[in-house]
Design a protein around this motif. Structure first.
Motif, PDB file in Angstrom:
ATOM      1  N   GLN A  51       0.825  -1.210   0.000  1.00 25.23           N
ATOM      2  CA  GLN A  51       0.000   0.000   0.000  1.00 25.23           C
ATOM      3  C   GLN A  51       0.865   1.267   0.000  1.00 25.23           C
ATOM      4  OE1 GLN A  51      -3.734  -0.305   0.285  1.00 25.23           O
ATOM      5  NE2 GLN A  51      -2.944  -2.251  -0.509  1.00 25.23           N
ATOM      6  N   THR A  52       0.388   2.244  -0.710  1.00 22.16           N
ATOM      7  CA  THR A  52       1.057   3.555  -0.733  1.00 22.16           C
ATOM      8  C   THR A  52       0.102   4.563  -0.098  1.00 22.16           C
ATOM      9  OG1 THR A  52       2.172   2.989  -2.770  1.00 22.16           O
ATOM     10  CG2 THR A  52       2.039   5.319  -2.237  1.00 22.16           C
ATOM     11  N   GLU A  53       0.678   5.485   0.698  1.00 23.10           N
ATOM     12  CA  GLU A  53      -0.172   6.473   1.331  1.00 23.10           C
ATOM     13  C   GLU A  53       0.409   7.862   1.110  1.00 23.10           C
ATOM     14  OE1 GLU A  53      -1.211   5.499   5.302  1.00 23.10           O
ATOM     15  OE2 GLU A  53      -2.559   7.193   5.517  1.00 23.10           O
ATOM     16  N   PHE A  54      -0.429   8.827   0.834  1.00 21.18           N
ATOM     17  CA  PHE A  54       0.050  10.210   0.686  1.00 21.18           C
ATOM     18  C   PHE A  54      -1.056  11.175   1.038  1.00 21.18           C
ATOM     19  CE2 PHE A  54      -1.202   8.609  -3.541  1.00 21.18           C
ATOM     20  CZ  PHE A  54      -2.208   9.490  -3.881  1.00 21.18           C
ATOM     21  N   GLU A  55      -0.624  12.410   1.324  1.00 20.43           N
ATOM     22  CA  GLU A  55      -1.599  13.454   1.614  1.00 20.43           C
ATOM     23  C   GLU A  55      -1.510  14.493   0.508  1.00 20.43           C
ATOM     24  OE1 GLU A  55      -2.123  14.679   5.759  1.00 20.43           O
ATOM     25  OE2 GLU A  55      -2.099  16.730   5.030  1.00 20.43           O
ATOM     26  N   THR A  56      -2.620  14.896  -0.026  1.00 20.74           N
ATOM     27  CA  THR A  56      -2.561  15.871  -1.123  1.00 20.74           C
ATOM     28  C   THR A  56      -3.876  16.639  -1.227  1.00 20.74           C
ATOM     29  OG1 THR A  56      -2.094  16.156  -3.459  1.00 20.74           O
ATOM     30  CG2 THR A  56      -3.391  14.243  -2.885  1.00 20.74           C
ATOM     31  N   GLU A  57      -3.766  17.784  -1.885  1.00 20.92           N
ATOM     32  CA  GLU A  57      -4.966  18.507  -2.305  1.00 20.92           C
ATOM     33  C   GLU A  57      -5.235  18.123  -3.755  1.00 20.92           C
ATOM     34  OE1 GLU A  57      -4.784  22.683  -1.734  1.00 20.92           O
ATOM     35  OE2 GLU A  57      -4.056  22.543   0.328  1.00 20.92           O
ATOM     36  N   THR A 110      -1.628   5.975  -8.077  1.00 19.86           N
ATOM     37  CA  THR A 110      -2.178   5.014  -7.108  1.00 19.86           C
ATOM     38  C   THR A 110      -3.651   4.679  -7.383  1.00 19.86           C
ATOM     39  OG1 THR A 110      -0.683   5.974  -5.489  1.00 19.86           O
ATOM     40  CG2 THR A 110      -2.432   4.586  -4.621  1.00 19.86           C
ATOM     41  N   LEU A 111      -3.987   3.424  -7.131  1.00 18.25           N
ATOM     42  CA  LEU A 111      -5.397   3.007  -7.172  1.00 18.25           C
ATOM     43  C   LEU A 111      -5.937   3.244  -5.762  1.00 18.25           C
ATOM     44  CD1 LEU A 111      -4.734  -0.342  -9.051  1.00 18.25           C
ATOM     45  CD2 LEU A 111      -5.735   1.713 -10.028  1.00 18.25           C
ATOM     46  N   TRP A 129     -10.210   5.176  -7.078  1.00 16.77           N
ATOM     47  CA  TRP A 129      -9.908   6.448  -7.766  1.00 16.77           C
ATOM     48  C   TRP A 129      -8.431   6.430  -8.168  1.00 16.77           C
ATOM     49  CZ3 TRP A 129     -10.210  11.929  -4.999  1.00 16.77           C
ATOM     50  CH2 TRP A 129     -10.033  12.937  -5.975  1.00 16.77           C
ATOM     51  N   LEU A 130      -8.181   6.570  -9.458  1.00 16.18           N
ATOM     52  CA  LEU A 130      -6.789   6.654  -9.931  1.00 16.18           C
ATOM     53  C   LEU A 130      -6.288   8.072  -9.643  1.00 16.18           C
ATOM     54  CD1 LEU A 130      -4.599   5.073 -11.423  1.00 16.18           C
ATOM     55  CD2 LEU A 130      -5.454   6.032 -13.562  1.00 16.18           C
ATOM     56  N   LEU A 131      -5.305   8.171  -8.719  1.00 20.83           N
ATOM     57  CA  LEU A 131      -4.890   9.505  -8.253  1.00 20.83           C
ATOM     58  C   LEU A 131      -3.391   9.519  -7.958  1.00 20.83           C
ATOM     59  CD1 LEU A 131      -6.081  12.290  -7.396  1.00 20.83           C
ATOM     60  CD2 LEU A 131      -6.157  11.419  -5.056  1.00 20.83           C
ATOM     61  N   MET A 132      -2.808  10.690  -8.016  1.00 21.01           N
ATOM     62  CA  MET A 132      -1.397  10.859  -7.632  1.00 21.01           C
ATOM     63  C   MET A 132      -1.281  12.068  -6.704  1.00 21.01           C
ATOM     64  SD  MET A 132       0.400  12.742 -10.826  1.00 21.01           S
ATOM     65  CE  MET A 132       1.645  13.316  -9.682  1.00 21.01           C
ATOM     66  N   PRO A 133      -0.182  12.140  -5.898  1.00 19.22           N
ATOM     67  CA  PRO A 133      -0.036  13.260  -4.959  1.00 19.22           C
ATOM     68  C   PRO A 133       0.377  14.556  -5.670  1.00 19.22           C
ATOM     69  CG  PRO A 133       1.798  11.725  -4.717  1.00 19.22           C
ATOM     70  CD  PRO A 133       0.875  11.126  -5.720  1.00 19.22           C
ATOM     71  N   HIS A 146      -4.753  16.101 -15.175  1.00 19.18           N
ATOM     72  CA  HIS A 146      -6.022  15.985 -14.434  1.00 19.18           C
ATOM     73  C   HIS A 146      -6.988  15.038 -15.149  1.00 19.18           C
ATOM     74  CE1 HIS A 146      -5.349  20.212 -12.493  1.00 19.18           C
ATOM     75  NE2 HIS A 146      -4.637  19.252 -11.920  1.00 19.18           N
ATOM     76  N   SER A 147      -6.953  15.068 -16.506  1.00 20.11           N
ATOM     77  CA  SER A 147      -7.889  14.227 -17.268  1.00 20.11           C
ATOM     78  C   SER A 147      -7.688  12.737 -16.997  1.00 20.11           C
ATOM     79  CB  SER A 147      -7.711  14.452 -18.770  1.00 20.11           C
ATOM     80  OG  SER A 147      -7.399  15.770 -19.050  1.00 20.11           O
ATOM     81  N   PHE A 148      -6.444  12.382 -16.589  1.00 21.48           N
ATOM     82  CA  PHE A 148      -6.161  10.949 -16.387  1.00 21.48           C
ATOM     83  C   PHE A 148      -6.600  10.449 -15.008  1.00 21.48           C
ATOM     84  CE2 PHE A 148      -2.316  11.999 -19.222  1.00 21.48           C
ATOM     85  CZ  PHE A 148      -3.092  11.887 -20.366  1.00 21.48           C
ATOM     86  N   MET A 149      -6.933  11.373 -14.120  1.00 23.20           N
ATOM     87  CA  MET A 149      -7.295  10.977 -12.748  1.00 23.20           C
ATOM     88  C   MET A 149      -8.770  10.535 -12.732  1.00 23.20           C
ATOM     89  SD  MET A 149      -4.414  11.530 -11.198  1.00 23.20           S
ATOM     90  CE  MET A 149      -3.501  11.217 -12.708  1.00 23.20           C
ATOM     91  N   VAL A 150      -8.992   9.306 -13.167  1.00 22.52           N
ATOM     92  CA  VAL A 150     -10.363   8.814 -13.369  1.00 22.52           C
ATOM     93  C   VAL A 150     -10.938   8.310 -12.048  1.00 22.52           C
ATOM     94  CG1 VAL A 150     -11.756   7.096 -14.583  1.00 22.52           C
ATOM     95  CG2 VAL A 150      -9.807   8.183 -15.719  1.00 22.52           C
ATOM     96  N   TRP A 151     -12.122   8.848 -11.674  1.00 20.68           N
ATOM     97  CA  TRP A 151     -12.773   8.322 -10.473  1.00 20.68           C
ATOM     98  C   TRP A 151     -13.801   7.260 -10.849  1.00 20.68           C
ATOM     99  CZ3 TRP A 151     -13.310  14.014 -10.506  1.00 20.68           C
ATOM    100  CH2 TRP A 151     -14.453  14.465 -11.181  1.00 20.68           C
ATOM    101  N   GLN A 152     -14.285   6.553  -9.845  1.00 18.01           N
ATOM    102  CA  GLN A 152     -15.225   5.434 -10.060  1.00 18.01           C
ATOM    103  C   GLN A 152     -14.672   4.499 -11.128  1.00 18.01           C
ATOM    104  OE1 GLN A 152     -18.490   8.060 -10.960  1.00 18.01           O
ATOM    105  NE2 GLN A 152     -19.343   7.873  -8.882  1.00 18.01           N
TER     106      GLN A 152
END
Lengths: 160, 552
Positions: A51-57, A110-111, A129-133, A146-152
């Motif tokens: 698991q990877t963990e990060f804090e981000t806005e 990250t997934l 949610w596909l997201l990065m910090p 931003h377009s690549f950060m696909v939710w659901q």
């Protein structure tokens, strides 16, 4: 009577066993291999990965939050996929993006399954949610990324 | 403000505008990308999605109530709309869209209505009744408002305005790119112009406005390749140094300009200034006319130069080298300069280059090199000492020495050694090497050679050195040096100034006349002055007389 009681208890046990198995094995998302093989990934499969963990806005949330989940790379590696260059990702509402992984080689893409230790729900960009910090990599905090950060997220297709 | 100032200012302005337009162009481009982004992604995509998903839920709700849809499917539409509204009301991407026509307020109202249904959705079934009817009516009204505002933003005038904004931004980008192109072109033009100007200046002699040596070499090389050169003339001005010294360099400069003007007029594009008072002219034409052409050039540069203060006749010296096939520019220039140097030595007006000049130059260089090696102790002497025994009137013997080259047996000239700055060292070395105890006599040609010899002379000790000179003029410094060194002088001519010189203390002891009939006339004067006459010893003379008397 006892036998009846036991019988009911057994029946309940079997049902709950099936029930739990049914819920735990319902896949969160599907991975499509280059040979069109479809691999369902459930809660347990994602939790078993490092698991990877990060804090981000992010541009879609208020304030900073902690996010946790396996990286896309770790998930692909666990399936024996080492040199994936392109993927196509699809959201629950049909939103689709195809992109090159090369720019993300040094970035924990990250997934995300958990936000502030609570599992993501369908009402909150979940279950995955596909997201990065972005806070850590401000140079990635641009519209094309931003377009690549696909939710659901429901489907990841490996493009050969 | 001069023309040059204006030019520099203009160039600075162009450079600044160039830099500004490139930076401004980049800024405009990034702003344009943002505009496109706001229009297509943030506004267009997000608004159409929120419209679509609110409508889908409304129709899902109606279908469900009519019994045509499962709870599971309605729940999916519900969650998708929830997620969409949640994001739309928070996201920075949609901040602009929320502010337009109260879309944000309407969507917030819709979100509240949706949230109110949450317990029933969670329970798995909606409670039919008046409350649900009212809720559905409110959702339908809000969805209609969303649709109305969305249509307003996405179509018609507002969309046109957004597109116009995009077109305008693109137009300005193009304008600035055009400015960038024009400024870049002007800068390149200025660069090329300056480069050409610098090239022209680098080939020009600023004072005479003739081409300089570099221009000559380039032009000569080209002309030789095309076989257009007949001869190269190098000339200098006679007595130019005196003009500069006596009349001032301003007059000297005007003189050079006058010569340059005549040359430019007679040989346009073929006259050059090599430096100092030396000019060069490239002659092209028919071979037979060359002599006549040179005569014309000599008379062209023979004129009276008149200034406010004085006037004098100008004359030039010329060295000419004929172009021979296969020669390069450097060789031809060297030959013409050699001929000019010969003209300077011979005090002639015009000398044509002969191959022998080159040979003598290289021989001279070789001889000088040998002498230097000998003085440094690295080689044997290239010179032979020839001794001749002389006698003074009292019968005291004196050894007259002269030098000649071992190779070629030619005499080694004092003037030649003086010009090359080795006379003093050679004489000093000869004295150190000499074994004879007799007084030594060395014949010099000029008084300046005396100073040179004295400067290097080793201590004489017991020995006597007699230095012979044609004549002497008063020179206190030289006299002081002479008495320090303890040399004795011999004069070849007895002029009227000799008594005064003797009174001043010049150590003149001998008279060394040329063998002639006038000796007898001057003999009494020499005796009166107390000078001893040096001549060949009686024995030698007798021997010679005997040899002459013998039959051949």
């Amino acid at each position: 009577m006892d036998i009846f009681k036991h019988g009911i208890a057994f029946l309940l046990l079997v049902l709950t066993a099936f029930g739990t198995q049914a819920t735990s094995s319902s896949p969160l998302l599907h991975l499509i291999l280059p040979d069109k093989r479809e691999i369902p990934l459930d809660e347990a499969a994602l939790a078993a990965l490092p698991q990877t963990e990060f804090e981000t806005e992010t541009p879609w949330t208020a304030g900073a939050h902690r996010y946790r989940g396996p990286t896309l790379k770790a998930m692909l590696a666990a399936q024996g996929l080492k040199d994936v260059t392109h993927v196509r990702v699809t959201g629950l509402n049909g939103y689709q993006q195809q992109f090159d992984l090369a720019p993300f080689a040094q970035v924990p893409l990250t997934l995300v399954r958990y936000q502030d230790d609570k599992p993501l729900t369908r009402r909150n960009k979940g279950p995955v949610w596909l997201l990065m910090p972005f806070s850590e990599y401000p140079e990635f905090d641009v519209s094309p990324i931003h377009s690549f950060m696909v939710w659901q997220l429901v489907r990841i297709e490996v493009i050969p | 403000m001069t023309r040059r100032h204006r030019h520099n200012l203009l160039l600075a302005a162009i450079s600044l505008l160039f830099l500004f337009s490139s930076v401004w162009g980049l800024l405009l481009q990034s702003r344009h990308e943002q505009l496109v982004d706001i229009f297509y992604r943030n506004t267009h995509w997000n608004i159409s999605q929120v419209m679509l998903e609110s409508q889908r839920f409304l129709y899902g709700l109606r279908l469900y109530r009519a019994g045509g849809l499962e709870m599971e499917a309605l729940s999916l539409d519900y969650d998708l709309l929830w997620n969409r509204l949640d994001v739309f009301l928070i996201s920075s991407e949609t901040a602009d869209a929320r502010a337009r026509h109260g879309l944000g307020t309407v969507l917030a109202g819709l979100f509240d209505e949706i949230k109110a249904l949450e317990p029933q959705i969670q329970a798995g079934a909606l409670q039919e009744g008046e409350a649900l009817d009212r809720s559905q009516a409110r959702i339908a009204e809000l969805t209609r408002q969303v649709e109305q505002i969305g249509d307003q933003i996405l179509s018609g005038q507002e969309r046109e305005a957004s597109l116009n904004q995009l077109r305008q931004s693109l137009f300005w980008i193009q304008i600035w790119q055009l400015i960038l192109l024009v400024m870049g072109g002007m800068l390149v033009f200025a660069l090329i112009r300056t480069n050409l100007q610098n090239r022209r200046l680098s080939l020009l002699d600023p004072m005479t406005r003739l081409g300089n040596r570099r221009a000559l070499q380039g032009q000569l090389r080209q002309s030789l390749q095309r076989g257009r050169v007949q001869a190269l003339v190098v000339l200098d001005l006679k007595r130019f140094k005196q003009v500069n010294d006596l009349l001032g360099y301003q007059v000297g400069d005007r003189l050079l300009q006058a010569v340059a003007a005549r040359l430019r007029q007679a040989y346009p594009g073929r006259a050059y200034r090599l430096g100092g008072d030396e000019f060069a002219v490239v002659l092209a034409g028919e071979q037979p006319g060359l002599e006549a052409e040179m005569e014309a050039m000599v008379s062209l540069l023979q004129f009276e130069f008149v200034t406010r203060e004085s006037s004098f006749d100008l004359a030039c010296r010329f060295g000419v080298a004929r172009a021979i096939e296969g020669e390069d520019a450097d060789q031809l220039l060297e030959q013409a300069i050699l001929a000019l140097n010969q003209a300077k030595r011979d005090n002639a007006t015009l000398i044509w280059y002969q191959p022998a000049m080159k040979a003598s130059l290289s021989m001279g260089q070789r001889q000088l090199h040998q002498l230097r090696e000998w003085l440094a102790g690295a080689a044997p002497s290239p010179l032979e000492t020839i001794s001749e025994t002389l006698e003074d009137e009292r019968g005291q013997q004196v050894l007259g020495i002269s030098l000649r080259w071992r190779v070629g047996q030619q005499g080694c000239d004092m003037d030649w050694m003086q010009e090359r700055g080795i006379l003093g060292p050679v004489v000093a070395r000869l004295l150190t090497d000499a074994e004879q105890r007799l007084p030594l006599l060395l014949v010099l040609h000029q008084q300046s050679q005396l100073a040179h010899v004295l400067a290097y002379l080793p201590p004489l000790g017991e020995r006597t050195l007699i230095l012979a000179l044609p004549t002497l003029t008063e020179d206190a410094l030289l006299l002081e040096k002479l008495s320090q060194r303890g040399c004795v002088l011999a004069l070849r001519e007895l002029g009227s100034r000799v008594p005064a010189l003797l009174r001043a203390g010049w150590p003149v002891r001998y008279w060394l006349p040329d063998p002639s009939d006038h000796d007898a006339l001057l003999q009494p004067l020499a005796q009166q002055l107390g000078l001893l006459r040096l001549g060949r010893s009686a024995e030698v003379l007798e021997g010679e007389i005997r040899r002459q008397g013998e039959p051949r």
